[in-house]
Design an enzyme around this catalytic site. Structure first.
Site: not given
Length: 240
Positions: A7, A18, A43, A45, A70, A101, A191-192, A214-215
């Site tokens: 992700n 920036r 994802h 938004r 997603e 999130t 997720h996580d 991702g994160h």
């Protein structure tokens, strides 16, 4: 082996801070694939705070692995964007506008009719559909009734509780995965998930086809480098 989809939302967040084009999202996506990722996830938004709608089109032109978009199909231009780009997979997530999130799966019983209509619309365009759900066999059964191809297990509770009692943390996910297998549903997760908890999850969840990360992966890449990090995550997905 379970596929790794990267992700790249966090890369877009850094770029947008920036207002320019550094880092370049297209180059990062190409690099992720070159370094071994089997998919690219985004994802978008409605506020475009990370992924811009134009990014969806730009990435469609260059992604050669699985392209996974997603998001909430009832918000913003999501339906329009997905149908225009026809990714490999669309993952339906019940995000609210302004959510930092994703924080919950679908109630597949309460939204059964809505999800059925959405699933049919996407499948008619040749797009594989995955529905984001909590690790609850009842919700898995509800997902099956929508006609979806896959579900994606929302793994935040597993990640939060892994350090205290990993056997207890993973138990509901095993039950949900077994129900998915019983019902003939493909299984994704995300997720996580991170380098600490991913291997145990993969080894204990039957039928796990894909994880979207991702994160944690992008954070690790700041210290370890993107190529090395992707390879490290991929090694967590190999059964011993």
């Amino acid at each position: 082996m379970t596929k790794l989809s990267v992700n790249i939302n966090k890369i877009a967040t850094l770029r947008n801070s920036r207002g320019g084009d550094l880092p370049n999202l297209v180059k990062v996506a190409l690099d992720c694939e070159r370094f071994g990722a089997e998919g690219i996830t985004i994802h978008p938004r409605p506020d475009e705070r990370h992924i811009r709608y134009q990014d969806v089109y730009d990435l469609k032109e260059i992604v050669t692995t699985e392209y996974n978009i997603e998001g909430n199909p009832t918000e913003g231009r999501f339906m329009e964007i997905v149908l225009a780009n026809k990714p490999t997979q669309v993952t339906l997530v019940p995000d609210k506008i302004g959510a930092i999130t994703s924080n919950a799966g679908w109630d597949t019983l309460a939204f059964k009719q809505t999800l059925q209509e959405l699933v049919k619309t996407f499948q008619n365009e040749g797009i594989r559909v995955s529905i984001f759900v909590d690790p609850d066999p009842v919700m898995v059964e509800g997902a099956k009734e929508t006609g979806t191809d896959r579900i994606e297990l929302y793994t935040e509770s597993y990640a939060q509780n892994y350090g205290q009692n990993r056997e207890q943390a993973i138990a509901p996910f095993v039950a949900a995965a077994e129900k998915a297998q019983e019902m003939g549903l493909g299984l994704n997760a995300g997720h996580d998930l991170n380098l600490e908890n991913l291997s145990y999850f993969q080894q204990n969840i039957p039928g796990l086809l894909e994880v979207s990360i991702g994160h944690a992966l992008i954070s690790d890449a700041l210290y370890l480098g993107l190529e090395n990090t992707i390879q490290m995550y991929k090694r967590q997905l190999i059964n011993d």
